[in-house]
Motif scaffolding. Sequence first.
Motif, short mmCIF file in Angstrom:
data_model
loop_
_atom_site.label_atom_id
_atom_site.label_comp_id
_atom_site.label_asym_id
_atom_site.label_seq_id
_atom_site.Cartn_x
_atom_site.Cartn_y
_atom_site.Cartn_z
N VAL A 84 8.79 9.21 11.38
CA VAL A 84 7.45 8.60 11.32
C VAL A 84 6.90 9.46 12.52
O VAL A 84 7.09 9.80 13.90
CB VAL A 84 7.37 7.11 11.89
CG1 VAL A 84 6.71 6.70 12.27
CG2 VAL A 84 7.82 6.98 10.76
N PHE A 85 5.51 9.86 12.82
CA PHE A 85 5.12 10.47 13.84
C PHE A 85 3.51 9.97 13.99
O PHE A 85 3.04 9.37 13.47
CB PHE A 85 4.50 12.03 13.20
CG PHE A 85 5.61 12.76 13.08
CD1 PHE A 85 6.32 14.04 13.34
CD2 PHE A 85 6.37 13.07 11.32
CE1 PHE A 85 7.43 14.57 13.36
CE2 PHE A 85 7.57 13.20 11.05
CZ PHE A 85 7.91 14.64 12.20
N ILE A 86 3.53 9.54 15.68
CA ILE A 86 2.49 9.17 16.37
C ILE A 86 1.53 9.66 16.91
O ILE A 86 1.64 10.54 17.82
CB ILE A 86 2.59 7.70 17.23
CG1 ILE A 86 3.10 8.02 18.14
CG2 ILE A 86 3.64 6.57 16.30
CD1 ILE A 86 3.79 6.89 19.06
N MET A 87 -0.27 9.65 15.81
CA MET A 87 -1.69 10.85 17.45
C MET A 87 -1.54 9.90 17.74
O MET A 87 -2.49 10.06 18.76
CB MET A 87 -1.77 11.16 15.61
CG MET A 87 -1.36 11.50 14.93
SD MET A 87 -2.64 12.61 13.94
CE MET A 87 -3.33 13.01 14.74
N ALA A 93 5.96 -0.18 11.04
CA ALA A 93 7.02 -0.56 11.43
C ALA A 93 7.39 -0.71 8.76
O ALA A 93 8.67 -1.05 8.71
CB ALA A 93 7.59 -1.66 11.61
N ALA A 94 5.88 -1.69 8.95
CA ALA A 94 6.86 -1.73 7.28
C ALA A 94 6.47 -0.64 6.69
O ALA A 94 7.27 -1.26 5.24
CB ALA A 94 5.76 -3.30 6.97
N LEU A 154 -2.25 -0.38 12.97
CA LEU A 154 -1.05 -1.25 13.75
C LEU A 154 0.03 -0.53 13.83
O LEU A 154 0.99 -0.23 11.89
CB LEU A 154 -1.59 -2.49 13.11
CG LEU A 154 -2.81 -3.16 12.95
CD1 LEU A 154 -2.68 -4.16 12.93
CD2 LEU A 154 -3.54 -2.93 14.23
N SER A 155 0.51 -0.75 14.80
CA SER A 155 2.11 -1.29 15.30
C SER A 155 3.31 -1.23 14.14
O SER A 155 3.95 -1.28 13.49
CB SER A 155 2.99 -0.58 16.58
OG SER A 155 2.61 -1.99 16.48
N GLU A 156 2.53 -2.56 13.55
CA GLU A 156 3.77 -3.80 12.62
C GLU A 156 3.40 -3.46 11.21
O GLU A 156 4.36 -3.15 10.66
CB GLU A 156 3.42 -5.03 13.01
CG GLU A 156 1.51 -5.31 12.98
CD GLU A 156 0.89 -5.34 13.66
OE1 GLU A 156 -0.45 -5.93 13.66
OE2 GLU A 156 1.41 -4.78 14.50
N ALA A 196 1.04 -1.65 -0.60
CA ALA A 196 -0.04 -0.04 0.15
C ALA A 196 0.88 1.58 0.47
O ALA A 196 0.23 2.11 -0.73
CB ALA A 196 -0.94 0.17 1.39
N ALA A 197 2.16 1.13 0.51
CA ALA A 197 2.79 2.50 0.73
C ALA A 197 3.86 2.82 -0.57
O ALA A 197 3.64 3.88 -1.37
CB ALA A 197 3.74 2.43 1.70
#
Length: 395
Positions: free
Chosen positions: A165-168, A138-139, A133-135, A116-117
Amino acid sequence: MAETAAERQAYASPRRQLLRGLGVMAMAGFLAACQMVPKASGPATPPPPQNGGDNVGPGLPTDTDRHRVALLVPESGTNADVGTAIANATTMALLDSRTEKVRITTYDTALGAAAAARQAIADGNRLILGPLLSEDVAAVAPIARAAKVPVLSFSNDSSVAGNGVFIMGFVPGQSVERVVAYARSKGQQRFGALVPKTVYGERSTAAFRAAVTAAGGTLVAIESYDRSATALTGAARRLANAGAIDAVLIADSGGNAIRAVPVVKSSGDKQILGTELWNTDAALGGSAAMRGSWFASVSDGLYGQLAAKYRTRYGKTPYRLASLGYDSVLLTVRIARDWKPGTSFPVSRLLAADGFGGIDGIFRFNNRGIAVRALEVSEVGAGGFRVIDPAPTKW
């Protein structure tokens, strides 16, 4: 505007774009962003079509006046309801902000987050919202990093943040720090905790130790347990017998707190503390032992309004994490005011000292790429929750 990955195949001739209508959301505890989230029930009602005036050729439309932004969420599989609810919320944010500068395309991570990325980047997207999801983060991260495309994820796993990478997501440690500091300010000195043997429990334990020390309190005992009623009761009994304790943190769901608290209080009354996992659990007030407990979470005031609009539009209640999708779009729209279409996303703008505002209140990213949130403290009562220490409204 918003489009789906599947719709890309339909752009061989000019047409008007249909905004995606997806599912809904209600948080049951998104532990470390890596567990499955329970499904909501009921049919989703798609939104009405929105007119678009793009010149369209083969493949994706060519935008010269709008920013291409990818939304990576699960649209199929176990977590489809969560992903589609986030996507619905991004559609609502686009409509509510009345922006004409941002086009969002949705890609299904259940078919492979890395794929998808790659497709999102090949399609010319300059910012990725998600994954969930965190996994999956990571991908996606190395692929996005190589293309110099920042990732604004909905995960709450701080270990995947940084380097683009920023997490909300709602990081559990912040809730623990907030409620411990509040309890200490109200005279609680000696602290204990009950934590599950999960990733969420491990992170809550680390945050609890640091928070008690920072607040000038005394850490008496921490008891951990496997996810079974017997293990929970045993841990609660050990904590009850650990000595004089003023306040006990239960870093678990409201249901497990309800089971544990009578045992914890069997050796004497204690102030019970909880985390953001409690903020959607209406059953807490039904337990007499839980009344008077405190927990910290993001404010629910604006979320209540969003949920009401969501129910009107889609016919059911959203999952609590839908607000992350909504707020990610508000953030993007704000930055898009000074972001020239076709250029790289100005990632430094994410580190603005004054931060951002949204459905979940104000937040800002620290230098590790983690969203630091202004949290409120609420008290459990028979009729529901009452805010006893409001969240700050500015930094």
